[in-house]
Design an enzyme around this catalytic site. Structure first.
Site, short mmCIF file in Angstrom:
data_model
loop_
_atom_site.label_atom_id
_atom_site.label_comp_id
_atom_site.label_asym_id
_atom_site.label_seq_id
_atom_site.Cartn_x
_atom_site.Cartn_y
_atom_site.Cartn_z
N CYS A 143 3.36 21.43 -15.86
CA CYS A 143 3.96 20.78 -17.04
C CYS A 143 4.28 21.85 -18.09
CB CYS A 143 2.91 19.80 -17.56
SG CYS A 143 3.24 19.06 -19.14
N CYS A 166 -2.10 16.88 -20.07
CA CYS A 166 -1.63 16.11 -21.25
C CYS A 166 -1.14 14.72 -20.88
CB CYS A 166 -0.49 16.89 -21.94
SG CYS A 166 1.07 16.83 -21.07
N ASN A 175 3.21 -6.78 13.48
CA ASN A 175 2.75 -5.43 13.81
C ASN A 175 2.87 -5.27 15.33
OD1 ASN A 175 1.19 -3.06 14.26
ND2 ASN A 175 -0.05 -3.51 12.44
N THR A 183 0.45 -2.87 8.56
CA THR A 183 -0.76 -2.20 8.09
C THR A 183 -1.85 -2.27 9.17
OG1 THR A 183 -2.47 -2.09 6.37
CG2 THR A 183 -1.62 -4.28 6.90
N SER A 184 -2.59 -1.17 9.29
CA SER A 184 -3.68 -1.11 10.29
C SER A 184 -4.93 -1.82 9.76
CB SER A 184 -4.01 0.36 10.59
OG SER A 184 -4.43 1.00 9.38
N VAL A 204 3.82 3.99 -1.11
CA VAL A 204 4.15 4.65 -2.39
C VAL A 204 5.61 5.09 -2.41
CG1 VAL A 204 1.77 5.43 -2.77
CG2 VAL A 204 3.36 6.90 -1.48
N GLN A 212 0.85 -1.20 0.00
CA GLN A 212 0.00 0.00 0.00
C GLN A 212 0.88 1.25 0.00
OE1 GLN A 212 -3.55 -0.60 2.90
NE2 GLN A 212 -1.96 -2.01 3.61
N CYS A 236 3.07 22.04 -20.81
CA CYS A 236 1.81 22.39 -21.51
C CYS A 236 0.97 23.33 -20.65
CB CYS A 236 1.01 21.12 -21.84
SG CYS A 236 0.08 20.47 -20.43
N HIS A 265 -1.44 1.28 -4.30
CA HIS A 265 -1.85 2.69 -4.24
C HIS A 265 -0.95 3.58 -5.08
CE1 HIS A 265 -3.94 1.80 -0.13
NE2 HIS A 265 -4.69 1.48 -1.15
N1 APR Z 1 6.84 -2.26 12.20
C1 APR Z 1 5.65 -2.82 11.82
N2 APR Z 1 4.46 -2.19 11.93
C2 APR Z 1 4.46 -0.96 12.48
C3 APR Z 1 5.64 -0.31 12.92
C4 APR Z 1 6.87 -1.02 12.76
N3 APR Z 1 8.05 -0.49 13.15
N4 APR Z 1 5.31 0.91 13.41
C5 APR Z 1 3.97 1.02 13.28
N5 APR Z 1 3.45 -0.10 12.73
C6 APR Z 1 2.05 -0.41 12.41
C7 APR Z 1 1.03 0.34 13.22
O1 APR Z 1 0.73 -0.37 14.42
C8 APR Z 1 -0.17 0.35 12.26
O2 APR Z 1 -0.98 -0.81 12.45
O3 APR Z 1 1.85 -0.01 11.07
C9 APR Z 1 0.46 0.29 10.87
C10 APR Z 1 0.38 1.60 10.11
O4 APR Z 1 -0.97 1.81 9.79
P1 APR Z 1 -1.37 3.00 8.81
O5 APR Z 1 -0.61 4.22 9.16
O6 APR Z 1 -2.87 3.06 8.78
O7 APR Z 1 -0.82 2.55 7.37
P2 APR Z 1 -1.54 1.63 6.30
O8 APR Z 1 -2.23 0.49 6.95
O9 APR Z 1 -0.52 1.34 5.27
O10 APR Z 1 -2.64 2.62 5.67
C11 APR Z 1 -3.35 2.15 4.56
O11 APR Z 1 -4.34 4.32 4.24
O12 APR Z 1 -4.13 6.58 4.23
C12 APR Z 1 -4.17 5.48 3.43
O13 APR Z 1 -3.21 5.33 1.32
C13 APR Z 1 -2.89 5.33 2.68
O14 APR Z 1 -1.81 3.30 1.99
C14 APR Z 1 -2.36 3.98 3.10
C15 APR Z 1 -3.61 3.29 3.62
#
Ligand code: APR
Length: 248
Positions: free
Chosen positions: A149, A131, A214, A189-190, A104, A102, A151, A120
């Site tokens: 750009c 363009c 996590n 990821t959350s 970038v 997810q 253009c 993403h």
């Molecule tokens: N190692 C592993 N996980 C970690 C660490 C670490 N050192 N530090 C924090 N985290 C965990 C947090 O506990 C949380 O669950 O990483 C997660 C980060 O969550 P988000 O900030 O919500 O990121 P993400 O899940 O990628 O968000 C998804 O939301 O805003 C949009 O497009 C954006 O791609 C993003 C999407």
């Protein structure tokens, strides 16, 4: 945590195909703030006001000033950490086929991973809203905001804003891999944003073992994930790689 790291190494060693889903948390150790939780970007600014496509269309200058410029400053100097490097090692072991990210920031590719689905999009490129001309973010002059750009059109990052479609090829390939893997590593990821957070559900539905890495539990924990290793991505990946090398 050690016994779970050992268990994860055994699950990965026995796996036919491992797919990883990663989020902002694994880039925290590279100095890139996450979006949610401690130090999260969305704790400071409202994503609907700055990261939604309607907000960008309404006031591109504001979105460039408040969100995009800051992201560029951080991403210009960010380096991969042990979490990214550990996943690249898993690919070299022939275990990890693809990373669905997810993020970038392009750090998986910099760390050496060769099959990365950018769910993403990618901040490394900008495209002209008129363009379609593409230009590397690192080559964009920030003298005038928003950057334009040749253009005259306004550049925008090649990322998916809220309110936009996931690139269809990324979505379809991720679904296929989620349904065909026998282990899914869900790292940093959350699990709050769809459809990315649905990939572990698909994996589970199709019989895969879902392993979360996590420091904090997520909505997947206890329902979709078989277990969670509550630690930072870099430390846990170093542990898993060390045990896999011991197993081989
Ligand atoms: N190692 C592993 N996980 C970690 C660490 C670490 N050192 N530090 C924090 N985290 C965990 C947090 O506990 C949380 O669950 O990483 C997660 C980060 O969550 P988000 O900030 O919500 O990121 P993400 O899940 O990628 O968000 C998804 O939301 O805003 C949009 O497009 C954006 O791609 C993003 C999407």
């Amino acid at each position: 945590m050690d016994d779970l790291i050992k268990k994860a190494a055994e699950d990965i060693a026995a796996a036919r195909q491992v797919t990883a889903l990663t989020g902002a948390g694994i880039s925290v150790e590279s100095g890139i703030p996450p979006f949610r939780g401690k130090g999260g970007l969305w704790e400071k600014i409202d994503p609907m006001e700055y990261a939604h496509i309607d907000a960008f269309s309404r006031d591109p200058e504001k979105v460039w000033e408040v969100l995009i410029k800051g992201m560029k400053d951080i991403l210009d100097t960010a380096e991969p950490n042990d979490a990214h490097k550990g996943l690249a090692r898993l690919e070299k072991f022939g275990k990890l086929k693809t990373i669905i990210t997810q993020n970038v920031d392009g750090l998986h590719q910099t760390a050496g991973s060769t099959d990365v689905i950018e769910f993403h999009g990618n901040f490394a490129w900008q495209r002209c809203t008129d363009c379609g001309d593409r230009c590397r973010t690192s080559d964009i002059s920030m003298e005038k905001i928003p950057p334009r750009c040749h253009c005259g059109g306004i550049y925008r990052p090649d990322c998916v804003f809220f309110g936009e479609m996931i690139p269809p090829d990324a979505l379809l390939r991720s679904r296929t891999l989620a349904m065909s893997c026998d282990v899914m590593l869900v790292m940093g990821t959350s699990a709050m944003v769809q459809p990315a957070a649905y990939m572990p559900v698909l994996a589970r539905e199709n019989g895969a073992r879902v392993i979360e890495i996590n420091p904090e539990p997520t909505p997947l924990t206890g329902h979709i994930s078989d277990y969670i290793i509550q630690g930072s991505g870099g430390v846990v990946m170093n542990g898993i790689i060390a045990r896999l090398e011991g197993l081989s």
